[in-house]
Design a protein around this motif. Structure first.
Motif, PDB file in Angstrom:
ATOM      1  N   UNK A  24     -22.768  -1.925   9.298  1.00 45.58           N
ATOM      2  CA  UNK A  24     -22.504  -2.262  10.700  1.00 45.58           C
ATOM      3  C   UNK A  24     -21.936  -3.904  10.599  1.00 45.58           C
ATOM      4  N   UNK A  25     -22.836  -4.640   9.585  1.00 43.93           N
ATOM      5  CA  UNK A  25     -22.590  -6.152   9.400  1.00 43.93           C
ATOM      6  C   UNK A  25     -21.129  -6.361   8.602  1.00 43.93           C
ATOM      7  N   UNK A  26     -20.977  -5.469   7.602  1.00 42.86           N
ATOM      8  CA  UNK A  26     -19.783  -5.527   6.828  1.00 42.86           C
ATOM      9  C   UNK A  26     -18.512  -4.988   7.741  1.00 42.86           C
ATOM     10  N   UNK A  27     -18.466  -4.107   8.689  1.00 44.95           N
ATOM     11  CA  UNK A  27     -17.496  -4.036   9.744  1.00 44.95           C
ATOM     12  C   UNK A  27     -17.234  -5.147  10.514  1.00 44.95           C
ATOM     13  N   UNK A  28     -18.410  -5.711  11.077  1.00 39.69           N
ATOM     14  CA  UNK A  28     -18.299  -6.927  11.908  1.00 39.69           C
ATOM     15  C   UNK A  28     -17.614  -8.231  11.231  1.00 39.69           C
ATOM     16  N   UNK A  29     -17.605  -8.333   9.913  1.00 35.39           N
ATOM     17  CA  UNK A  29     -17.183  -9.496   9.332  1.00 35.39           C
ATOM     18  C   UNK A  29     -16.083  -8.759   8.202  1.00 35.39           C
ATOM     19  N   UNK A  30     -15.422  -7.932   8.540  1.00 36.28           N
ATOM     20  CA  UNK A  30     -14.570  -7.481   7.564  1.00 36.28           C
ATOM     21  C   UNK A  30     -13.404  -8.272   6.921  1.00 36.28           C
ATOM     22  N   UNK A  31     -12.835  -9.039   8.054  1.00 33.43           N
ATOM     23  CA  UNK A  31     -11.854  -9.858   7.446  1.00 33.43           C
ATOM     24  C   UNK A  31     -12.151 -10.924   6.495  1.00 33.43           C
ATOM     25  N   UNK A  32     -13.465 -11.619   6.896  1.00 35.47           N
ATOM     26  CA  UNK A  32     -14.056 -12.545   6.071  1.00 35.47           C
ATOM     27  C   UNK A  32     -14.493 -11.944   4.637  1.00 35.47           C
ATOM     28  N   UNK A  33     -14.597 -10.682   4.457  1.00 36.14           N
ATOM     29  CA  UNK A  33     -15.015 -10.126   3.335  1.00 36.14           C
ATOM     30  C   UNK A  33     -13.936  -9.783   2.420  1.00 36.14           C
ATOM     31  N   UNK A  34     -12.965  -8.694   3.108  1.00 40.57           N
ATOM     32  CA  UNK A  34     -11.983  -8.366   2.244  1.00 40.57           C
ATOM     33  C   UNK A  34     -10.927  -9.262   1.831  1.00 40.57           C
ATOM     34  N   UNK A  35     -10.601  -9.977   2.751  1.00 36.39           N
ATOM     35  CA  UNK A  35      -9.582 -11.024   2.524  1.00 36.39           C
ATOM     36  C   UNK A  35      -9.714 -11.884   1.047  1.00 36.39           C
ATOM     37  N   UNK A  36     -11.043 -12.521   1.012  1.00 35.42           N
ATOM     38  CA  UNK A  36     -11.233 -13.244  -0.144  1.00 35.42           C
ATOM     39  C   UNK A  36     -11.513 -12.176  -1.363  1.00 35.42           C
ATOM     40  N   UNK A  37     -11.853 -11.120  -1.321  1.00 36.59           N
ATOM     41  CA  UNK A  37     -12.091 -10.064  -2.283  1.00 36.59           C
ATOM     42  C   UNK A  37     -10.717  -9.763  -2.869  1.00 36.59           C
ATOM     43  N   UNK A  38      -9.808  -9.629  -1.956  1.00 38.22           N
ATOM     44  CA  UNK A  38      -8.384  -9.271  -2.530  1.00 38.22           C
ATOM     45  C   UNK A  38      -7.760 -10.483  -3.170  1.00 38.22           C
ATOM     46  N   UNK A  39      -7.956 -11.535  -2.477  1.00 37.51           N
ATOM     47  CA  UNK A  39      -7.277 -12.981  -3.070  1.00 37.51           C
ATOM     48  C   UNK A  39      -8.095 -13.139  -4.510  1.00 37.51           C
ATOM     49  N   UNK A  40      -9.120 -12.885  -4.614  1.00 35.67           N
ATOM     50  CA  UNK A  40      -9.629 -13.173  -5.943  1.00 35.67           C
ATOM     51  C   UNK A  40      -9.456 -11.950  -6.899  1.00 35.67           C
ATOM     52  N   UNK A  41      -9.465 -10.836  -6.282  1.00 35.44           N
ATOM     53  CA  UNK A  41      -9.444  -9.589  -7.314  1.00 35.44           C
ATOM     54  C   UNK A  41      -8.007  -9.544  -7.645  1.00 35.44           C
TER      55      UNK A  41
END
Length: 561
Positions: A24-41
């Motif tokens: 649930x915490x991941x879904x709450x902060x989805x944009x702040x998690x996946x955007x840097x993940x993709x930008x770095x990955x």
């Protein structure tokens, strides 16, 4: 850790409830998690595959990306650990923080701990707690003690999800192949993979593996963080500490009122105040006696008289019987104690010591008389009276505070009375069970009333008048259906759109957003809401609301009267 600022409700959860909290915490902060993940990955993926293509080792590119996966998991852990305190970073802040955050305890997860199934649970210990290296081992063992099984099952489950996603991406290609050509295409693809796989196929496989890891990886990290929070709550009783902190804050706010109530409502407050006032007066009298030169003689005479009259003042008698310390009876003033065996004329020394003893500042001896309530004597008198009254029985019952006992007795009798009243009031329900006739009768099922809604294929131009007629005939659903159908037709005319057959209310609402007039959009949303309440919840408007709605629709959409 500032547990009082946590943005989640801390309580003792089971392992899978803690996993759900982390996701649930991941879904709450989805944009702040996946955007840097993709930008770095994406840059890392491009560099790794370019090197693999240059070295003709595409098969090792996906393995290297899998090995570097903890680098990206640090991003998700950083965002979740800040977001749980209500201070979620932006994607750019999360990327900038990776240059200096958490490197001291991280390198093991790119080395010998890379194959650990407890990585999601142990990463917070190394990166968030900041403990010394010699204490991390004991800390990891303590955290993993109650969550080992859940952490291992979590890792295996995430691996299965990634495998299913990769296989699904590969199988999606064959879904676009005609069925009659499927067997030939499958054999050709298998032969291509076995003999000489082209570079584009290897790159596509590596991309599918990275996309699956990027989709499931944050949930793996978040679930491990949820297990970590739950273990610390169990070990350190965070929920109890937060409850006590909140209780302390409430008590601090009410402390002045409580102190004032205690001061005003204490039973012996008046008696203690009077005794304190009497002690102050006696102290003032003693101070006056010290300044009066004839006070010592008067005090001695009064003390002798009081000692003969009042035997219960023990402290005054001890003070009167104790000999006063003077120059003559003090052993320390003897010549042999001061000068030893030397022959010295000590006349001057004796005079000096005598003057020192006579100085009232050096020997401030005085008699203090205190008034104290003789509770012991009063208790003895009560016992004596009770013993005289119960002499025949041979025992004396001590008198004590009976008011609390009487109040408790009255409360108990009141509860018994309330219980009897409740039994009498509910007697028709339970008495028949005692008699053996308490068979439960099942209520007959009510017949299902079906209201067949028939709307004409073509909406009449006077839809509002027809709807009022149906409403007066006792067919409210028919009337609301007609108003809804006419409103949908007016909406399509004004937006110049064509709805698909069987369009839902949600599709109609999305299409109504194209109407240029805000009043038209608001009115259409109102008729849709009224129709949904009537069709799905059985909530019909009253006559006045229906008439106002029909009039507004007729005027706004320009229907014929």
């Amino acid at each position: 850790m500032r547990i009082d600022q946590l943005d989640v409700v801390l309580r003792a959860r089971s392992g899978w409830e803690a996993v759900e909290l982390g996701t649930a915490l991941v879904r709450r902060h989805a944009r702040a998690i996946w955007l840097p993940w993709v930008l770095l990955g994406l840059p890392v993926f491009a560099v790794v595959n370019a090197l693999a293509w240059w070295a003709d080792a595409f098969g090792l590119a996906w393995l290297l990306m899998w090995w570097l996966k903890p680098l990206f998991e640090r991003l998700a852990l950083y965002v979740i650990s800040r977001g749980v305190f209500g201070d979620a970073p932006t994607p750019w802040q999360a990327l900038r923080a990776q240059r200096h955050w958490g490197w001291s305890g991280f390198w093991g997860y790119l080395g010998w701990r890379r194959f650990s199934p407890l990585r999601a649970l142990m990463l917070p210990v190394n990166l968030l707690e900041g403990s010394s290296p010699e204490l991390r081992g004991a800390r990891r063992r303590a955290i993993a003690g109650g969550a080992f099984g859940h952490a291992v099952l979590l890792t295996l489950t995430c691996m299965m999800f990634e495998l299913v996603l990769v296989v699904g991406c590969i199988a999606t290609i064959f879904m676009f192949i005609p069925f009659e050509l499927l067997s030939d295409s499958w054999r050709a693809a298998w032969a291509m993979v076995r003999t000489d796989t082209p570079a584009w196929a290897k790159l596509g496989f590596n991309l599918a593996c990275w996309l699956a890891a990027a989709l499931i990886g944050p949930f793996h990290v978040g679930a491990g963080f949820g297990l970590y929070l739950n273990r610390r709550t169990e070990m350190e009783a965070w929920d109890v500490e937060i409850a006590f902190r909140r209780l302390r804050d409430r008590l601090q706010q009410a402390a002045p009122l409580l102190v004032l109530a205690l001061v005003l409502g204490w039973p012996g407050g008046t008696l203690h105040a009077q005794q304190a006032h009497g002690v102050d007066e006696l102290a003032a009298q003693d101070a006056h006696a010290d300044t009066d030169p004839n006070a010592d003689a008067n005090a001695d005479a009064n003390a002798d008289a009081d000692a003969d009259a009042e035997d219960e003042d023990a402290e005054a008698e001890d003070a009167a019987d104790e000999p006063a310390l003077t120059y003559d009876n003090d052993p320390a003033n003897r010549p042999e104690s001061v000068f030893g065996t030397a022959s010295v004329d000590t006349a001057g020394f004796r005079q000096a010591v005598q003057r020192a003893y006579e100085d009232p500042l050096q020997s401030p001896t005085r008699t203090v008389v205190r008034w104290e309530p003789s509770r012991k004597d009063a208790a003895d008198k009560d016992k004596k009276k009770a013993g005289d009254a119960d002499a025949d029985k041979g025992n004396a019952r001590p008198k004590g505070p009976v008011l609390p006992a009487q109040i408790a007795e009255w409360v108990l009798w009141g509860l018994v009375g309330l219980l009897l009243l409740a039994l009498v009031a509910t007697a028709p329900r339970w008495l028949r069970w005692l008699r053996g006739t308490g068979t439960r009768r099942r209520a007959p099922p009510t017949a299902v009333v079906e209201d067949d809604i028939r709307v004409p294929d073509e909406v009449p131009p006077d839809a509002a008048a027809r709807a009022r007629t149906l409403w007066q005939q006792g067919r409210p659903r028919q009337a609301l259906a007609l108003l809804y159908r006419a409103s949908v037709e007016s909406m399509t005319e004004r937006t110049q759109t064509a709805l698909p057959p069987g369009a839902t209310e949600a599709q109609c609402l999305r299409a109504s957003r194209r109407m240029p007039d805000e009043a038209d959009r608001t009115l259409f949303a109102r008729i849709v809401r009224v129709w949904q309440y009537a069709a799905y919840a059985g909530r019909l408007p009253d006559d006045a609301e229906f008439d106002a709605l029909a009039s507004t629709l007729q005027q706004q959409f320009r229907w014929r009267a």
